[in-house]
Scaffold this motif. Structure first.
Motif, PDB file in Angstrom:
ATOM      1  N   VAL A  83       0.494   9.354  -8.681  1.00  0.00           N
ATOM      2  CA  VAL A  83      -0.691   8.501  -8.584  1.00  0.00           C
ATOM      3  C   VAL A  83      -0.325   7.175  -7.933  1.00  0.00           C
ATOM      4  CG1 VAL A  83      -1.877   9.523 -10.566  1.00  0.00           C
ATOM      5  CG2 VAL A  83      -0.353   7.591 -10.916  1.00  0.00           C
ATOM      6  N   ASP A  84      -1.343   6.547  -7.352  1.00  0.00           N
ATOM      7  CA  ASP A  84      -1.155   5.218  -6.764  1.00  0.00           C
ATOM      8  C   ASP A  84      -0.957   4.188  -7.866  1.00  0.00           C
ATOM      9  OD1 ASP A  84      -1.476   5.871  -4.018  1.00  0.00           O
ATOM     10  OD2 ASP A  84      -3.644   6.018  -4.322  1.00  0.00           O
ATOM     11  N   ILE A  85      -0.071   3.250  -7.628  1.00  0.00           N
ATOM     12  CA  ILE A  85       0.077   2.095  -8.509  1.00  0.00           C
ATOM     13  C   ILE A  85      -0.860   1.029  -7.956  1.00  0.00           C
ATOM     14  CG2 ILE A  85       1.628   0.285  -9.344  1.00  0.00           C
ATOM     15  CD1 ILE A  85       3.921   2.309  -9.157  1.00  0.00           C
ATOM     16  N   PRO A  86      -1.836   0.579  -8.770  1.00  0.00           N
ATOM     17  CA  PRO A  86      -2.794  -0.409  -8.275  1.00  0.00           C
ATOM     18  C   PRO A  86      -2.108  -1.712  -7.860  1.00  0.00           C
ATOM     19  CG  PRO A  86      -3.460   0.449 -10.421  1.00  0.00           C
ATOM     20  CD  PRO A  86      -2.087   0.955 -10.148  1.00  0.00           C
ATOM     21  N   GLU A  87      -2.783  -2.423  -6.972  1.00  0.00           N
ATOM     22  CA  GLU A  87      -2.239  -3.678  -6.462  1.00  0.00           C
ATOM     23  C   GLU A  87      -1.982  -4.665  -7.597  1.00  0.00           C
ATOM     24  OE1 GLU A  87      -3.224  -7.039  -3.069  1.00  0.00           O
ATOM     25  OE2 GLU A  87      -4.592  -5.353  -3.344  1.00  0.00           O
ATOM     26  N   TYR A  88      -0.859  -5.356  -7.502  1.00  0.00           N
ATOM     27  CA  TYR A  88      -0.517  -6.395  -8.469  1.00  0.00           C
ATOM     28  C   TYR A  88       0.013  -7.606  -7.725  1.00  0.00           C
ATOM     29  CZ  TYR A  88       4.175  -4.294  -7.959  1.00  0.00           C
ATOM     30  OH  TYR A  88       5.349  -3.798  -7.471  1.00  0.00           O
ATOM     31  N   GLY A  89       0.056  -8.732  -8.447  1.00  0.00           N
ATOM     32  CA  GLY A  89       0.574  -9.970  -7.863  1.00  0.00           C
ATOM     33  C   GLY A  89       1.855 -10.365  -8.554  1.00  0.00           C
ATOM     34  N   GLU A  90       1.993 -11.668  -8.767  1.00  0.00           N
ATOM     35  CA  GLU A  90       3.196 -12.191  -9.435  1.00  0.00           C
ATOM     36  C   GLU A  90       3.311 -11.671 -10.858  1.00  0.00           C
ATOM     37  OE1 GLU A  90       5.502 -14.872  -8.533  1.00  0.00           O
ATOM     38  OE2 GLU A  90       4.911 -14.623  -6.445  1.00  0.00           O
ATOM     39  N   GLU A  91       2.153 -11.604 -11.547  1.00  0.00           N
ATOM     40  CA  GLU A  91       2.182 -11.185 -12.953  1.00  0.00           C
ATOM     41  C   GLU A  91       2.037  -9.668 -13.044  1.00  0.00           C
ATOM     42  OE1 GLU A  91       0.276 -12.987 -16.841  1.00  0.00           O
ATOM     43  OE2 GLU A  91      -1.201 -11.816 -15.737  1.00  0.00           O
ATOM     44  N   PRO A 146       0.840  -1.205   0.000  1.00  0.00           N
ATOM     45  CA  PRO A 146       0.000   0.000   0.000  1.00  0.00           C
ATOM     46  C   PRO A 146       0.872   1.251   0.000  1.00  0.00           C
ATOM     47  CG  PRO A 146      -0.747  -1.558   1.672  1.00  0.00           C
ATOM     48  CD  PRO A 146       0.564  -2.075   1.141  1.00  0.00           C
ATOM     49  N   GLY A 147       0.409   2.259  -0.720  1.00  0.00           N
ATOM     50  CA  GLY A 147       1.142   3.518  -0.790  1.00  0.00           C
ATOM     51  C   GLY A 147       2.175   3.574  -1.897  1.00  0.00           C
ATOM     52  N   LEU A 148       2.265   2.520  -2.708  1.00  0.00           N
ATOM     53  CA  LEU A 148       3.211   2.513  -3.823  1.00  0.00           C
ATOM     54  C   LEU A 148       2.751   3.536  -4.861  1.00  0.00           C
ATOM     55  CD1 LEU A 148       5.764   1.120  -4.910  1.00  0.00           C
ATOM     56  CD2 LEU A 148       4.274  -0.571  -5.989  1.00  0.00           C
ATOM     57  N   LYS A 149       3.629   4.441  -5.235  1.00  0.00           N
ATOM     58  CA  LYS A 149       3.267   5.569  -6.106  1.00  0.00           C
ATOM     59  C   LYS A 149       4.091   5.591  -7.386  1.00  0.00           C
ATOM     60  CE  LYS A 149       0.864   7.820  -2.809  1.00  0.00           C
ATOM     61  NZ  LYS A 149      -0.563   7.861  -2.856  1.00  0.00           N
ATOM     62  N   ALA A 150       3.525   6.238  -8.389  1.00  0.00           N
ATOM     63  CA  ALA A 150       4.242   6.544  -9.629  1.00  0.00           C
ATOM     64  C   ALA A 150       4.246   8.056  -9.786  1.00  0.00           C
ATOM     65  CB  ALA A 150       3.557   5.891 -10.824  1.00  0.00           C
ATOM     66  N   ARG A 151       5.427   8.625  -9.980  1.00  0.00           N
ATOM     67  CA  ARG A 151       5.564  10.056 -10.256  1.00  0.00           C
ATOM     68  C   ARG A 151       5.752  10.180 -11.766  1.00  0.00           C
ATOM     69  NH1 ARG A 151      10.329  11.043  -8.535  1.00  0.00           N
ATOM     70  NH2 ARG A 151      11.230  11.490 -10.548  1.00  0.00           N
ATOM     71  N   VAL A 152       4.757  10.750 -12.423  1.00  0.00           N
ATOM     72  CA  VAL A 152       4.772  10.856 -13.877  1.00  0.00           C
ATOM     73  C   VAL A 152       4.965  12.318 -14.258  1.00  0.00           C
ATOM     74  CG1 VAL A 152       3.489  10.400 -16.014  1.00  0.00           C
ATOM     75  CG2 VAL A 152       3.212   8.876 -14.042  1.00  0.00           C
ATOM     76  N   GLU A 153       5.912  12.558 -15.151  1.00  0.00           N
ATOM     77  CA  GLU A 153       6.144  13.899 -15.699  1.00  0.00           C
ATOM     78  C   GLU A 153       6.024  13.797 -17.207  1.00  0.00           C
ATOM     79  OE1 GLU A 153      10.067  14.576 -14.112  1.00  0.00           O
ATOM     80  OE2 GLU A 153       9.256  15.460 -12.281  1.00  0.00           O
ATOM     81  N   TRP A 154       5.382  14.794 -17.819  1.00  0.00           N
ATOM     82  CA  TRP A 154       5.229  14.760 -19.267  1.00  0.00           C
ATOM     83  C   TRP A 154       5.162  16.171 -19.832  1.00  0.00           C
ATOM     84  CZ3 TRP A 154       1.412  14.029 -15.770  1.00  0.00           C
ATOM     85  CH2 TRP A 154       0.175  14.629 -15.964  1.00  0.00           C
ATOM     86  N   GLU A 155       5.479  16.262 -21.117  1.00  0.00           N
ATOM     87  CA  GLU A 155       5.451  17.536 -21.833  1.00  0.00           C
ATOM     88  C   GLU A 155       4.490  17.406 -22.999  1.00  0.00           C
ATOM     89  OE1 GLU A 155       8.993  20.284 -23.040  1.00  0.00           O
ATOM     90  OE2 GLU A 155       8.567  18.946 -24.736  1.00  0.00           O
ATOM     91  N   VAL A 156       3.573  18.385 -23.094  1.00  0.00           N
ATOM     92  CA  VAL A 156       2.536  18.384 -24.123  1.00  0.00           C
ATOM     93  C   VAL A 156       2.797  19.504 -25.121  1.00  0.00           C
ATOM     94  CG1 VAL A 156       0.052  18.725 -24.519  1.00  0.00           C
ATOM     95  CG2 VAL A 156       0.834  17.456 -22.524  1.00  0.00           C
ATOM     96  N   ASP A 157       2.561  19.207 -26.383  1.00  0.00           N
ATOM     97  CA  ASP A 157       2.561  20.230 -27.431  1.00  0.00           C
ATOM     98  C   ASP A 157       1.104  20.535 -27.738  1.00  0.00           C
ATOM     99  OD1 ASP A 157       2.642  21.814 -29.679  1.00  0.00           O
ATOM    100  OD2 ASP A 157       3.897  20.461 -30.854  1.00  0.00           O
ATOM    101  N   PRO A 158       0.579  21.671 -27.245  1.00  0.00           N
ATOM    102  CA  PRO A 158      -0.835  21.987 -27.449  1.00  0.00           C
ATOM    103  C   PRO A 158      -1.164  22.451 -28.868  1.00  0.00           C
ATOM    104  CG  PRO A 158       0.229  23.758 -26.265  1.00  0.00           C
ATOM    105  CD  PRO A 158       1.258  22.671 -26.435  1.00  0.00           C
ATOM    106  N   ASN A 159      -0.148  22.534 -29.722  1.00  0.00           N
ATOM    107  CA  ASN A 159      -0.331  22.920 -31.124  1.00  0.00           C
ATOM    108  C   ASN A 159      -1.011  24.290 -31.243  1.00  0.00           C
ATOM    109  OD1 ASN A 159       0.010  22.548 -33.857  1.00  0.00           O
ATOM    110  ND2 ASN A 159      -1.912  21.445 -34.120  1.00  0.00           N
ATOM    111  N   THR A 160      -0.498  25.252 -30.483  1.00  0.00           N
ATOM    112  CA  THR A 160      -1.067  26.598 -30.499  1.00  0.00           C
ATOM    113  C   THR A 160      -0.180  27.598 -31.243  1.00  0.00           C
ATOM    114  OG1 THR A 160      -0.042  27.062 -28.359  1.00  0.00           O
ATOM    115  CG2 THR A 160      -2.332  26.274 -28.334  1.00  0.00           C
ATOM    116  N   ALA A 161       0.960  27.171 -31.704  1.00  0.00           N
ATOM    117  CA  ALA A 161       1.886  28.075 -32.398  1.00  0.00           C
ATOM    118  C   ALA A 161       1.342  28.413 -33.788  1.00  0.00           C
ATOM    119  CB  ALA A 161       3.266  27.436 -32.511  1.00  0.00           C
ATOM    120  N   SER A 162       1.854  29.485 -34.337  1.00  0.00           N
ATOM    121  CA  SER A 162       1.439  29.887 -35.681  1.00  0.00           C
ATOM    122  C   SER A 162       1.878  28.845 -36.716  1.00  0.00           C
ATOM    123  CB  SER A 162       2.013  31.268 -36.020  1.00  0.00           C
ATOM    124  OG  SER A 162       3.420  31.249 -35.911  1.00  0.00           O
TER     125      SER A 162
END
Length: 170
Positions: free
Chosen positions: A118-126, A73-89
């Motif tokens: 975000v929380d990483i959902p519970e997983y088992g062996e697989e 419990p409490g296992l987390k994923a820190r996700v960082e990302w960069e978006v191109d909103p396509n707003t340039a001329s």
């Protein structure tokens, strides 16, 4: 006798490379599914690099994220990302270098960086690495399940192509 003296250090060195991950962790791929009409230039999970993705696209097979052999419990994923909103001329072409360089700065200035934990959902062996879903309002969901997106056992059910609402909840 001399052969044994040379052989012992070699065996010790090689034995340290026998586990993938090791120390209670297993390596897995990083994959992403983009439910949005924007390009995702780059992403990473817990500092490990991942794919870029086109609008409504997916990418992956990037090695590696380390996941504990046993979920807790409490296992987390820190996700960082960069978006191109396509707003340039509009792209001016390469003919006039000064115009192109001005446009290039405008494009890069329009990129938006985001991060979420975000929380990483519970997983088992697989478990099969981690899949990150990019949703409206800069929300994300993650899963470690081996089944593919859209299959009956896959836990993330949001449709593939989503639109940003007029106003995101706070």
């Amino acid at each position: 006798m001399r052969k044994w003296i040379l052989l012992i250090p070699l065996v010790v060195l090689v034995s340290g490379c026998s586990q993938v991950g090791g120390n209670g962790y297993t390596a897995g791929d990083i994959r992403g599914i983009n439910h949005m009409p924007y390009v995702i230039n780059s992403m990473n999970v817990n500092g490990f690099g991942g794919p870029n993705m086109g609008a409504y696209g997916e990418g992956g097979g990037y090695c590696c994220i380390l996941l504990p052999d046993k979920w807790s419990p409490g296992l987390k994923a820190r996700v960082e990302w960069e978006v191109d909103p396509n707003t340039a001329s509009e792209f001016p072409g390469y003919k006039h270098r000064e115009e192109y360089l001005k446009w290039e700065k405008e494009v890069k200035a329009s990129f938006r960086k985001h991060r979420a934990v975000v929380d990483i959902p519970e997983y088992g062996e697989e478990r099969c690495g981690i899949k990150v879903h990019f949703l409206p309002c800069n929300e994300i969901k993650v899963t470690t399940i081996c089944d593919g997106y859209g299959t009956s056992k896959y836990p993330i059910k949001e449709p593939r192509e989503m639109k940003e609402p007029a106003q995101c909840p706070k």
